[in-house]
Enzyme design. Structure first.
Site, PDB file in Angstrom:
ATOM      1  N   MET A  53      -5.324  11.976 -34.671  1.00 22.62           N
ATOM      2  CA  MET A  53      -4.419  13.070 -35.055  1.00 22.62           C
ATOM      3  C   MET A  53      -5.184  14.234 -35.679  1.00 22.62           C
ATOM      4  SD  MET A  53      -1.383  10.759 -36.749  1.00 22.62           S
ATOM      5  CE  MET A  53      -0.386  12.179 -37.185  1.00 22.62           C
ATOM      6  N   PRO A  57      -6.300  17.257 -34.719  1.00 22.52           N
ATOM      7  CA  PRO A  57      -5.769  18.625 -34.671  1.00 22.52           C
ATOM      8  C   PRO A  57      -4.604  18.836 -35.639  1.00 22.52           C
ATOM      9  CG  PRO A  57      -6.200  17.832 -32.463  1.00 22.52           C
ATOM     10  CD  PRO A  57      -6.349  16.652 -33.373  1.00 22.52           C
ATOM     11  N   TYR A  58      -3.765  17.821 -35.789  1.00 15.36           N
ATOM     12  CA  TYR A  58      -2.642  17.903 -36.719  1.00 15.36           C
ATOM     13  C   TYR A  58      -3.140  18.060 -38.149  1.00 15.36           C
ATOM     14  CZ  TYR A  58       1.298  16.081 -39.504  1.00 15.36           C
ATOM     15  OH  TYR A  58       2.292  15.910 -40.447  1.00 15.36           O
ATOM     16  N   TYR A  59      -4.128  17.261 -38.527  1.00 17.13           N
ATOM     17  CA  TYR A  59      -4.668  17.350 -39.882  1.00 17.13           C
ATOM     18  C   TYR A  59      -5.399  18.671 -40.113  1.00 17.13           C
ATOM     19  CZ  TYR A  59      -3.419  12.637 -41.262  1.00 17.13           C
ATOM     20  OH  TYR A  59      -2.701  11.512 -41.626  1.00 17.13           O
ATOM     21  N   LYS A 107      -2.652  21.199 -40.801  1.00 18.75           N
ATOM     22  CA  LYS A 107      -2.079  21.030 -42.135  1.00 18.75           C
ATOM     23  C   LYS A 107      -3.073  21.441 -43.221  1.00 18.75           C
ATOM     24  CE  LYS A 107       2.002  19.461 -41.110  1.00 18.75           C
ATOM     25  NZ  LYS A 107       3.190  20.326 -41.373  1.00 18.75           N
TER      26      LYS A 107
END
Length: 214
Positions: A126, A128-130, A133
């Site tokens: 994950m 790219p998500y982190y 964020k």
């Protein structure tokens, strides 16, 4: 307090909207992506506005004008690629920060992700998500807004426990979406949460008690 929820159609967002709708001290405006979502909310006497996080800052500013606080819960979702994650979770978030400043809204609450501030702990699958964020959080901290960044652990759809752990006491674990919603609303006027970022999981203390420890 007049509160705008960006990402109101998500699972946490729906909990927040319904709780605020029942509140005697706050009013709520739900910002959603689709007209059919807005119509469903309006059918339940909830004020709703359609706005696109990939649109302009000016359009977003019009959507949130008149509010006292923004709660950002929007996300691209688990079925999109890294491109949408950057456009929604990062750039969309930053646009709403710029829009808030443009229309004079100072209070801004962000839903982030557990450990987003610690690169060494990111889930590789994950990443790219982190990344999104992490940098949205950093830009919010530098924005000059009166922010609170809430970083929930693994989200589950179990009933609310009303018990949480925050900050250093929040070891990696899960939290119900309903308890995230309760915590977000509790931070709105809680000065202990102003200009603070913290991890959040289910724990052993009431929300009020846990937030006092920040």
């Amino acid at each position: 307090m007049k509160v705008v929820i960006i990402g109101a159609n998500g699972q946490i967002g729906q909990h927040v909207v319904m709780e605020l709708q029942r509140s005697d001290t706050h009013t709520v405006t739900a910002v959603v992506r689709k007209e059919e979502q807005a119509q469903k909310l309006k059918a339940n006497n909830i004020q709703a506005i359609v706005a696109d996080l990939e649109g302009s800052v000016d359009d977003l500013a019009k959507a949130i004008t008149g509010a006292d606080a923004v709660i950002f819960i929007a996300g691209s979702g688990g079925h999109t690629g890294p491109d949408k994650t950057l456009l929604i979770d990062l750039d969309g978030a930053v646009k709403t920060m710029e829009a808030a400043k443009q229309v004079g809204i100072d209070r801004y609450i962000m839903v982030s992700a557990y450990g987003a501030d610690k690169r060494q702990n990111w889930n590789e699958g994950m990443r790219p998500y982190y990344v999104a964020k992490h940098y949205a959080d950093r830009l919010l901290e530098a924005s000059g807004l009166n922010y609170t960044i809430v970083r929930p652990g693994g989200l589950v759809n179990e009933p609310s426990t009303g018990k949480i752990a925050v900050g250093a006491e929040a070891n990696p674990s899960t939290i119900t979406r309903e308890d995230v919603a309760h915590t977000l609303i509790a931070t709105l006027e809680n000065e202990k949460t102003y200009k603070r970022a913290f991890n959040l999981v289910n724990g052993e203390h009431s929300i009020e008690t846990a937030l006092k420890s920040l």
